[in-house]
Design an enzyme around this catalytic site. Structure first.
Site, PDB file in Angstrom:
ATOM      1  N   HIS A  24       0.787  -1.231   0.014  1.00  0.00           N
ATOM      2  CA  HIS A  24       0.158  -0.054   0.044  1.00  0.00           C
ATOM      3  C   HIS A  24       0.640   1.289  -0.035  1.00  0.00           C
ATOM      4  CE1 HIS A  24       0.231   0.461   4.428  1.00  0.00           C
ATOM      5  NE2 HIS A  24      -0.422  -0.547   4.640  1.00  0.00           N
ATOM      6  N   HIS A  79      -4.925  -9.005  15.186  1.00  0.00           N
ATOM      7  CA  HIS A  79      -4.850  -7.602  14.313  1.00  0.00           C
ATOM      8  C   HIS A  79      -5.527  -8.279  12.879  1.00  0.00           C
ATOM      9  CE1 HIS A  79      -4.057  -4.089  12.221  1.00  0.00           C
ATOM     10  NE2 HIS A  79      -2.788  -4.265  11.759  1.00  0.00           N
ATOM     11  N   GLU A  81      -5.963  -6.375   9.999  1.00  0.00           N
ATOM     12  CA  GLU A  81      -5.627  -5.766   8.910  1.00  0.00           C
ATOM     13  C   GLU A  81      -5.400  -6.907   7.685  1.00  0.00           C
ATOM     14  OE1 GLU A  81      -2.262  -2.925   8.842  1.00  0.00           O
ATOM     15  OE2 GLU A  81      -2.823  -2.140   6.785  1.00  0.00           O
ATOM     16  N   ASP A  83      -3.384  -7.987   5.617  1.00  0.00           N
ATOM     17  CA  ASP A  83      -2.150  -8.575   5.404  1.00  0.00           C
ATOM     18  C   ASP A  83      -2.074  -9.998   6.133  1.00  0.00           C
ATOM     19  OD1 ASP A  83      -2.013  -6.326   7.107  1.00  0.00           O
ATOM     20  OD2 ASP A  83       0.199  -6.371   7.073  1.00  0.00           O
ATOM     21  N   HIS A 146      -1.371  -1.812  15.725  1.00  0.00           N
ATOM     22  CA  HIS A 146      -1.335  -0.845  14.826  1.00  0.00           C
ATOM     23  C   HIS A 146      -2.659  -0.460  14.363  1.00  0.00           C
ATOM     24  CE1 HIS A 146      -1.107  -0.410  10.369  1.00  0.00           C
ATOM     25  NE2 HIS A 146      -0.770   0.850  10.798  1.00  0.00           N
ATOM     26  N   ASP A 165       1.734  -6.385  14.468  1.00  0.00           N
ATOM     27  CA  ASP A 165       2.813  -5.511  13.629  1.00  0.00           C
ATOM     28  C   ASP A 165       3.929  -5.233  14.364  1.00  0.00           C
ATOM     29  OD1 ASP A 165       1.275  -5.769  11.341  1.00  0.00           O
ATOM     30  OD2 ASP A 165       0.269  -3.974  11.297  1.00  0.00           O
ATOM     31  N   TYR A 193      10.200   0.229   8.717  1.00  0.00           N
ATOM     32  CA  TYR A 193       8.888  -0.079   9.352  1.00  0.00           C
ATOM     33  C   TYR A 193       8.464   0.706  10.689  1.00  0.00           C
ATOM     34  CZ  TYR A 193       5.206  -3.349  10.337  1.00  0.00           C
ATOM     35  OH  TYR A 193       3.920  -4.034  10.651  1.00  0.00           O
ATOM     36  N   HIS A 226       5.202  -9.895  11.270  1.00  0.00           N
ATOM     37  CA  HIS A 226       6.159  -9.734   9.849  1.00  0.00           C
ATOM     38  C   HIS A 226       7.473 -10.108  10.217  1.00  0.00           C
ATOM     39  CE1 HIS A 226       3.037  -7.679   7.323  1.00  0.00           C
ATOM     40  NE2 HIS A 226       2.852  -6.729   8.552  1.00  0.00           N
TER      41      HIS A 226
HETATM   42 FE1  FEO Z   1      -1.275  -3.600  10.491  1.00  0.00          FE
HETATM   43 FE2  FEO Z   1       0.784  -5.958   8.975  1.00  0.00          FE
HETATM   44  O1  FEO Z   1      -0.797  -4.959   9.155  1.00  0.00           O
END
Ligand code: FEO
Length: 400
Positions: A24, A79, A81, A83, A146, A165, A193, A226
């Site tokens: 994104h 989370h 989101e 991803d 996040h 995250d 990041y 991640h």
């Molecule tokens: Fe806030 Fe890796 O998503």
């Protein structure tokens, strides 16, 4: 790669995305990973899922560990989101979990994304616990680190923090642990990041760090959603988050600019020379050829920003307007600022840049300097003096 055993009964079952280059708008030159974790005890729990296209990879990794994915009892969503949550609907269909543990905001978010109000949601709050057998999961809400839905899960028996995250980075690797990665690359990616994802939520990061301290959580391993799992540099990554979230910066000046007919460029070089002559580290970036995501990491680490733009149609050059808009949204704080630029007949760029400094609560060290058409030798001397002024202020505030 296959599933990876992290500790007895605890596995990485996520996916490595080697080829993503645009997350994104965030440039991911080194790819990323979507980490999910499987805890196998008397009850089996899956922590988070993966981006939708990686559903089959997740399932293959789960099958490697437990055979039938329907052996999973609980889904724990830290989370939502996409991803991490993109595969949730397919996972729920494949696993048929007895319960989905998540915060109230995560429940509302999942209903918003998937429109399935009858999933077996079980809302949790900070301090709630789930017993899986020998192991326990403690939940800690981390709103805005996040998203509003975010929480982390702590495994006290193993001293493991599953942190979604937080403490992550976009970094694809064939190995899973921090001590197996290139430390230099890894810390570059972690800083990038933080600057591009976490920085706006720094006050909340401070609250989370305080909560971790208050709850006296001992952390031997951090498993983010991640990048790598931290087992060797846990102290360093927590300290870095503390430093970044307090807006600590290095005694360094970034000179960032763009130019129409090279006049602002000459001014930028003169400001840069002034900083260097004053004995302070400086970096110079022409915005039309710079990567915004990479540059944001430099912004986070530098104490002072000198920004230059020619005036175009009473405003900023599009590259300067674009980057400063992006930067403003990420809410850097506690910086020093200096604006400069050339103009033909109206000259509003400096005023616009000073407004951006005000909006980011940046201390403006000088009203700024604008030059009509092309700078004279005297004008460039003045730019150099302003560079020196900014550098002196950096030394004063950083105690350098
Ligand atoms: Fe806030 Fe890796 O998503």
């Amino acid at each position: 790669m296959g599933a990876v055993k992290i500790k007895e009964g605890f596995y990485w079952v996520g996916a490595v995305d080697w080829n993503v280059r645009d997350f994104h708008g965030y440039t991911t030159h080194r790819g990323t990973t979507y980490n999910a974790y499987l805890l196998v005890d008397e009850k089996i729990a899956l922590f988070d899922t993966v981006k939708a296209p990686f559903f089959e990879t997740l399932m293959a990794h789960i099958r490697e560990v437990i055979g039938d994915p329907q052996k999973i009892d609980y889904l724990i969503i830290n989370h939502i989101e996409p991803d991490h949550g993109g595969a949730i609907a397919k996972v729920v269909e494949a696993v048929k979990p007895e319960k989905i543990f998540c915060t109230r905001n995560a429940r509302l978010g999942m209903i918003g994304y998937f429109h399935q109000e009858d999933w077996p949601f079980h809302e949790v709050k900070t301090g709630d616990e789930l017993k899986l057998g020998r192991r326990t999961v403690k939940f800690i809400e981390t709103p805005m680190v996040h998203w509003p839905d975010s929480m982390v899960s702590y495994l006290p028996e193993d001293k493991i923090l599953i942190s979604q995250d937080a403490f992550g980075e976009h970094y694809a690797t064939s190995t899973r642990f921090d001590d197996e990665a290139n430390f230099c690359e890894l810390f570059q990616e972690v800083a990038k990041y933080y600057a591009n994802i976490v920085l706006p939520f720094s006050p909340q990061v401070q609250k989370v760090l305080k909560a971790v301290q208050d709850l006296k959580l001992e952390i031997e391993m951090i498993c983010p959603d991640h990048g790598v799992i931290w087992r060797k540099h846990v102290k360093e990554i927590i300290e870095a988050y503390d430093r970044w979230s307090r807006y600590e910066a290095k005694p360094r000046v970034l000179v960032m600019y763009d130019t129409m007919w090279n006049s602002t460029e000459k001014m930028a070089w003169a400001v840069y020379e002034g900083v260097v002559k004053e004995g302070v580290e400086a970096e110079l970036f022409k915005l039309s050829v710079s990567d915004e995501t990479e540059l944001m990491a430099e912004v986070m680490e530098a104490k002072a920003l000198a920004i230059g733009s020619s005036t175009l149609n009473n405003g900023l050059l599009p590259t300067v307007a674009g980057f400063t808009t992006y930067m403003k949204g990420l809410r850097p704080r506690k910086k020093l600022g200096l604006a400069f630029g050339s103009y033909g007949w109206s000259g509003e760029a400096v005023k616009h840049l000073n407004k951006i400094f005000e909006e980011t609560k940046t201390e403006i060290v000088h009203e700024g300097f604008k030059v009509k058409y092309a700078p004279t030798a005297e004008d460039l001397k003045q730019c150099e003096e302003l560079g020196k002024l900014l550098a002196k202020k950096v030394k004063e505030t950083c105690g350098a």
